[in-house]
Motif scaffolding. Structure first.
Motif, short mmCIF file in Angstrom:
data_model
loop_
_atom_site.label_atom_id
_atom_site.label_comp_id
_atom_site.label_asym_id
_atom_site.label_seq_id
_atom_site.Cartn_x
_atom_site.Cartn_y
_atom_site.Cartn_z
N SER A 154 6.47 -13.90 -2.24
CA SER A 154 5.42 -13.35 -1.40
C SER A 154 4.71 -12.20 -2.11
N SER A 155 3.40 -12.14 -1.94
CA SER A 155 2.60 -11.04 -2.50
C SER A 155 2.45 -9.90 -1.50
N ARG A 156 3.08 -10.02 -0.35
CA ARG A 156 2.94 -9.03 0.71
C ARG A 156 3.97 -7.90 0.61
N ARG A 157 4.75 -7.89 -0.46
CA ARG A 157 5.72 -6.83 -0.68
C ARG A 157 5.93 -6.64 -2.18
N VAL A 158 6.37 -5.45 -2.54
CA VAL A 158 6.52 -5.08 -3.95
C VAL A 158 7.97 -4.68 -4.20
N TYR A 159 8.54 -5.17 -5.30
CA TYR A 159 9.90 -4.82 -5.67
C TYR A 159 9.87 -3.89 -6.88
N ARG A 160 10.61 -2.79 -6.79
CA ARG A 160 10.67 -1.82 -7.88
C ARG A 160 12.12 -1.47 -8.19
N ARG A 161 12.39 -1.30 -9.50
CA ARG A 161 13.70 -0.83 -9.91
C ARG A 161 13.78 0.68 -9.72
N ILE A 162 14.96 1.15 -9.37
CA ILE A 162 15.19 2.59 -9.29
C ILE A 162 15.50 3.10 -10.70
N ALA A 163 14.85 4.18 -11.10
CA ALA A 163 15.11 4.78 -12.40
C ALA A 163 16.45 5.53 -12.35
N ALA A 191 2.37 3.79 -6.86
CA ALA A 191 1.55 4.38 -7.92
C ALA A 191 2.40 5.09 -8.96
N ARG A 192 3.66 5.29 -8.70
CA ARG A 192 4.52 6.01 -9.64
C ARG A 192 5.06 5.06 -10.70
N LYS A 193 5.12 5.57 -11.94
CA LYS A 193 5.66 4.77 -13.04
C LYS A 193 7.16 4.60 -12.87
N ASN A 194 7.83 5.67 -12.51
CA ASN A 194 9.27 5.63 -12.28
C ASN A 194 9.57 6.14 -10.88
N ILE A 195 10.45 5.45 -10.19
CA ILE A 195 10.85 5.86 -8.85
C ILE A 195 12.35 6.18 -8.89
N ARG A 196 12.69 7.37 -8.46
CA ARG A 196 14.09 7.76 -8.37
C ARG A 196 14.53 7.70 -6.91
N VAL A 197 15.83 7.64 -6.72
CA VAL A 197 16.32 7.50 -5.36
C VAL A 197 15.93 8.69 -4.50
N SER A 198 15.77 9.88 -5.12
CA SER A 198 15.36 11.05 -4.36
C SER A 198 13.94 10.90 -3.80
N ASP A 199 13.14 10.04 -4.42
CA ASP A 199 11.76 9.84 -3.97
C ASP A 199 11.68 9.14 -2.62
N GLY A 230 0.79 -1.22 0.00
CA GLY A 230 0.00 0.00 0.00
C GLY A 230 0.82 1.27 0.00
N HIS A 231 2.08 1.21 -0.26
CA HIS A 231 2.94 2.40 -0.19
C HIS A 231 2.61 3.35 -1.35
N PRO A 232 2.58 4.67 -1.11
CA PRO A 232 2.25 5.63 -2.17
C PRO A 232 3.18 5.58 -3.38
N LEU A 233 4.44 5.19 -3.19
CA LEU A 233 5.37 5.14 -4.31
C LEU A 233 5.00 4.07 -5.34
N LEU A 243 5.20 -5.37 6.75
CA LEU A 243 4.36 -4.84 7.83
C LEU A 243 4.36 -3.32 7.87
N ALA A 244 4.90 -2.70 6.80
CA ALA A 244 4.89 -1.24 6.64
C ALA A 244 5.73 -0.52 7.70
N HIS A 245 6.82 -1.18 8.15
CA HIS A 245 7.73 -0.51 9.08
C HIS A 245 8.67 0.45 8.36
N GLY A 246 8.80 0.32 7.05
CA GLY A 246 9.70 1.16 6.28
C GLY A 246 9.95 0.56 4.92
N VAL A 247 10.95 1.09 4.22
CA VAL A 247 11.35 0.56 2.91
C VAL A 247 12.80 0.09 3.03
N SER A 248 13.28 -0.55 1.97
CA SER A 248 14.68 -0.98 2.00
C SER A 248 15.12 -1.33 0.59
#
Length: 294
Positions: free
Chosen positions: A248-257, A175-183, A170-173, A231-236
């Motif tokens: 697991s479907s309980r977490r999402v992996y995204r590449r950094i743009a 929804a973004r097409k591209n995620i940069r490290v500054s995000d 459920g993290h707001p990021l 458990l939404a304690h943070g990101v990593s």
């Protein structure tokens, strides 16, 4: 003075306790005590100072530990060199915890199938412990992540591995097409504790881009990092070899743009120790590695 006496002495020095040392050697405590007593009689002085709760090396014991390690290393090298047939023997392999459970099983399985007479002994430890083991001759080869600081060890890079951003569903990021490290600058981070070099890789990548990650929680296991993110304690950031094994479907992996966080995996060994034919073959086996998920 016998080699077994030196081995027994080193084990007592390691544990600072006769009972635990005897248990690890699978001999009686009385037999171990007699061996140390004979050693001290031969040297003409004590090697341990008996204190209330532990043993402490005397000055003579400190010198003996250094020399005993050298003598036993030479004896082990001599035996390995004489019996070096390229098919049998022992290889002591070390790996850091963020590599060992993901990379080693396939590597060891394949090598053991090809060389069934070989014995592969695995030690999973942090980088500092593994480097010391290589230096002291307790480990033949270690698989670590660069950079490392070591004066007398040989290092060879094996592969480059991407680090993936891991988010709760459920993290707001998401929804973004591209995620940069500054995000992720304002996001709380779940990291491994300071003894693990993966945290250094993550922090260095962020700082190079003028971002200071704020760690709200630290743990000693990569699997715990994944669960805490779920458990939404943070990101990593998670290495690719761990990501591809996570269904697991309980977490999402995204590449950094843009410029992606990476780590370099390398093998490390002591070039001043005897390099058996079997060890050289194992090194070649490791050179054949390709980055998981590529």
């Amino acid at each position: 003075m016998e080699l077994d006496q030196l081995r027994y002495f080193l084990r007592v020095a390691e544990f600072s306790n006769f009972t635990r040392a005897a248990e690890s050697l699978m001999i009686s405590q009385s037999a171990l005590s007699r061996s140390i007593q004979r050693l001290e009689e031969e040297l003409g002085q004590p090697v341990f100072e008996r204190q209330a709760r532990a043993l402490k090396l005397t000055d003579a014991g400190t010198l003996l530990r250094q020399r005993a390690q050298q003598v036993l290393a030479l004896a082990d090298d001599m035996l390995a060199e004489i019996t070096d047939d390229g098919q049998s023997g022992r290889i002591r392999v070390g790996a850091i915890p963020t590599i060992a459970p993901y990379l080693l099983p396939d590597v060891l399985r394949g090598f053991s199938t090809e060389f069934p007479q070989a014995r592969l002994l695995v030690q999973e430890q942090t980088t500092d412990v593994l480097l010391k083991g290589c230096t002291d001759g307790e480990i033949d080869i270690a698989i670590v992540a660069l950079p490392i600081v070591s004066k007398y060890l040989k290092t060879e890079a094996l592969l480059e591995e991407e680090l993936w951003l891991i988010l709760p569903p459920g993290h707001p990021l998401n929804a973004r097409k591209n995620i940069r490290v500054s995000d992720v600058e304002s996001c709380p981070f779940v990291l491994l504790n300071e003894a693990h070099c993966l945290s250094d890789n993550i922090v260095a990548f962020c700082r190079h881009r003028a971002i200071q990650p704020v760690a709200v929680e630290r743990t000693s296991q990569l699997a715990t990092v994944q669960e805490l993110v779920s458990l939404a304690h943070g990101v990593s950031f998670i290495p690719d070899m761990a990501k591809v094994r996570d269904d697991s479907s309980r977490r999402v992996y995204r590449r950094i743009a843009g410029v992606k966080p990476m780590r370099t995996i390398a093998m490390v060994w002591n070039p001043y120790r005897f390099q058996s034919k079997l060890l050289e073959t194992f090194k070649q086996h490791l050179r054949g590695l390709t980055a998981p998920g590529k």
